[in-house]
Design an enzyme around this catalytic site. Structure first.
Site, PDB file in Angstrom:
ATOM      1  N   CYS A  10       0.875  -1.171   0.000  1.00 23.46           N
ATOM      2  CA  CYS A  10       0.000   0.000   0.000  1.00 23.46           C
ATOM      3  C   CYS A  10       0.916   1.226   0.000  1.00 23.46           C
ATOM      4  O   CYS A  10       2.133   1.106   0.159  1.00 23.46           O
ATOM      5  CB  CYS A  10      -0.883  -0.002   1.246  1.00 23.46           C
ATOM      6  N   GLU A  67       0.685  -0.947  15.875  1.00 26.56           N
ATOM      7  CA  GLU A  67       0.088   0.361  15.546  1.00 26.56           C
ATOM      8  C   GLU A  67      -0.727   0.884  16.738  1.00 26.56           C
ATOM      9  O   GLU A  67      -0.656   2.066  17.081  1.00 26.56           O
ATOM     10  CB  GLU A  67      -0.816   0.234  14.311  1.00 26.56           C
ATOM     11  N   SER A  70       2.439  -7.052   1.875  1.00 24.80           N
ATOM     12  CA  SER A  70       3.902  -6.996   2.049  1.00 24.80           C
ATOM     13  C   SER A  70       4.654  -7.677   0.916  1.00 24.80           C
ATOM     14  O   SER A  70       5.809  -8.067   1.098  1.00 24.80           O
ATOM     15  CB  SER A  70       4.326  -7.616   3.373  1.00 24.80           C
ATOM     16  N   HIS A  92       3.762   1.561  10.743  1.00 25.94           N
ATOM     17  CA  HIS A  92       2.832   1.416  11.879  1.00 25.94           C
ATOM     18  C   HIS A  92       2.924   2.559  12.881  1.00 25.94           C
ATOM     19  O   HIS A  92       2.028   2.763  13.674  1.00 25.94           O
ATOM     20  CB  HIS A  92       3.203   0.189  12.721  1.00 25.94           C
ATOM     21  N   SER A 116      -1.584 -12.460   7.333  1.00 20.30           N
ATOM     22  CA  SER A 116      -3.024 -12.703   7.488  1.00 20.30           C
ATOM     23  C   SER A 116      -3.804 -12.026   6.367  1.00 20.30           C
ATOM     24  O   SER A 116      -4.829 -12.535   5.930  1.00 20.30           O
ATOM     25  CB  SER A 116      -3.512 -12.251   8.853  1.00 20.30           C
ATOM     26  N   ASN A 117      -3.313 -10.892   5.870  1.00 21.88           N
ATOM     27  CA  ASN A 117      -4.081 -10.234   4.809  1.00 21.88           C
ATOM     28  C   ASN A 117      -3.992 -11.021   3.500  1.00 21.88           C
ATOM     29  O   ASN A 117      -4.919 -11.025   2.704  1.00 21.88           O
ATOM     30  CB  ASN A 117      -3.707  -8.756   4.667  1.00 21.88           C
ATOM     31  N   THR A 121      -6.031   1.524  11.802  1.00 24.38           N
ATOM     32  CA  THR A 121      -6.287   1.761  10.366  1.00 24.38           C
ATOM     33  C   THR A 121      -6.810   0.531   9.633  1.00 24.38           C
ATOM     34  O   THR A 121      -7.539   0.653   8.655  1.00 24.38           O
ATOM     35  CB  THR A 121      -5.011   2.242   9.641  1.00 24.38           C
TER      36      THR A 121
END
Ligand code: SF4
Length: 282
Positions: free
Chosen positions: A12, A127, A265, A75, A222-223, A165
Site C-alpha cells: 500500500c 500500531e 507486504s 505502523h 493474514s491479509n 487503520t
C-alpha cells in the site's frame, strides 16, 4: 496466456513509502536500524540485512544504541521512542504512514483537552501500542462489541473514538453504535484506511472473471490468507504462493485467463516475476 494483475496488489502507499525510505538511507554514514522489521516479508528484511540494515526489536535494545539512524516503520511508534532517539543523540527517519500520524495527532490533542480516548483495535498490534503512547491520559482499547458493552465511565464524560487503520469497518460501526447509545458526548474519527478493503474488492472482482487466480504473499501474512479465501470463493483454481519458486501450476487446458493479486507486504518485483512467467510459460 492472458494475465490480469490487480492494480491494488502488493504494497500500500504507506508501506511503499516506508520501504523506499529505508533503501534511500543505505550508503549513508553510520549504522542503520529499523525499529521492528520494516515489513513482514522475509525476503525484503533479508535483503536489507545484507545491505547492513539491522532490526531493533524493543526499547531495551534501542537503549543500547549509541550511534546511527533509527527508521520508524509505517505502523508508527509511541512518543517515548522518539524521545529516546533524541536523548541518545541518534538520527531519526520517520516513515510512519501519514494516516497513522493523523491518529497520533487526534489522540494527543483530544486527550490534552481532557477527553476519554477509546481506540478500536487489537491491543497487541504495534500500531495500537503506538497510538496509545500518544495519549496524554490512559486510553481504552476495545476490540469487540462485548468489551464496548462493558465499558463504563461518567455519563457526562466526553469520549473520543478512533480506530486502528486496518480494523474491519462493520465491526467499528457496531462498536461506535454501542457508545452512542450509552453516552451523550461521543466524537468519532473514522481513521480506517481503505487500502485493505480496496485490495480485497478488486481481488474478488478479478477472481470472479478469470479461469485461474494466483495469490502471492508470505506464509504468515493474514491479509494474504484473507485474499486467498476471498478469491477461492470466486474461482475454483486459486493458488497461494510465496514466490515464483512455489509456482508448480498444472493448469487445466481450458484455462485462458489468469488473475494475479498479492498481499500488502509483497514487493513489486515478485509480482512482476510471476506475471512474466505465467505469460510466457503457459
Ligand atoms: Fe498502508 Fe493504510 Fe496502513 Fe498507511 S494506513 S500503512 S496506507 S494500510
Amino acid at each position: 496466456m492472458e494475465v490480469i494483475v490487480a492494480k491494488k496488489s502488493g504494497f500500500c502507499f504507506g508501506v511503499k513509502r516506508a520501504v523506499d525510505k529505508v533503501y534511500e538511507q543505505i550508503g549513508n554514514k553510520g549504522p542503520i536500524y529499523t525499529y521492528g522489521p520494516i515489513i513482514h516479508n522475509e525476503e525484503v528484511v533479508r535483503d536489507l540485512a545484507e545491505k547492513g540494515v539491522q532490526v531493533i526489536e524493543n526499547q531495551d535494545a534501542l537503549s543500547k544504541v549509541t550511534t546511527g539512524t533509527i527508521i520508524i516503520r509505517s505502523h508508527g511508534v509511541e512518543k517515548a521512542i522518539y524521545d529516546m532517539i533524541e536523548t541518545q543523540g541518534l538520527e531519526c527517519v520517520d516513515a510512519t504512514c501519514p494516516f497513522v500520524k493523523r491518529i497520533h495527532k487526534i489522540v494527543s490533542e483530544e486527550s490534552q483537552n481532557g477527553r476519554e480516548i477509546v481506540i478500536v483495535g487489537n491491543p497487541g498490534h504495534p500500531e495500537v501500542e503506538g497510538i496509545m503512547g500518544w495519549c496524554n491520559n490512559q486510553p481504552t482499547v476495545i476490540e469487540t462489541t462485548e468489551e464496548a458493552e462493558k465499558f463504563a465511565c461518567a455519563p457526562d464524560k466526553h469520549i473520543c473514538i478512533v480506530s486502528q487503520t486496518t480494523f474491519n469497518y462493520k465491526k467499528f460501526e457496531d462498536i461506535v453504535e454501542i457508545f452512542e447509545n450509552k453516552y451523550y458526548n461521543v466524537s468519532v474519527a473514522n481513521t480506517i484506511c481503505n487500502a485493505t478493503e480496496e485490495r480485497q474488492t478488486e481481488a474478488r472482482e478479478i477472481a470472479a472473471s478469470v479461469d485461474a487466480m494466483i495469490v502471492i504473499g508470505g506464509k504468515h501474512s493474514s491479509n494474504t490468507r484473507k485474499l486467498f479465501e476471498i478469491c477461492s470463493k470466486e474461482c475454483e483454481h486459486t493458488y497461494y504462493i510465496q514466490t515464483l519458486d512455489d509456482l508448480y501450476l498444472e493448469l487445466p487446458k481450458s484455462v485462458r485467463l489468469v488473475g494475479i493479486t498479492a498481499g500488502a507486504s509483497t514487493p513489486n518485483n515478485i509480482i512482476e516475476e510471476v506475471q512474466n512467467y505465467v505469460r510466457i510459460n503457459f
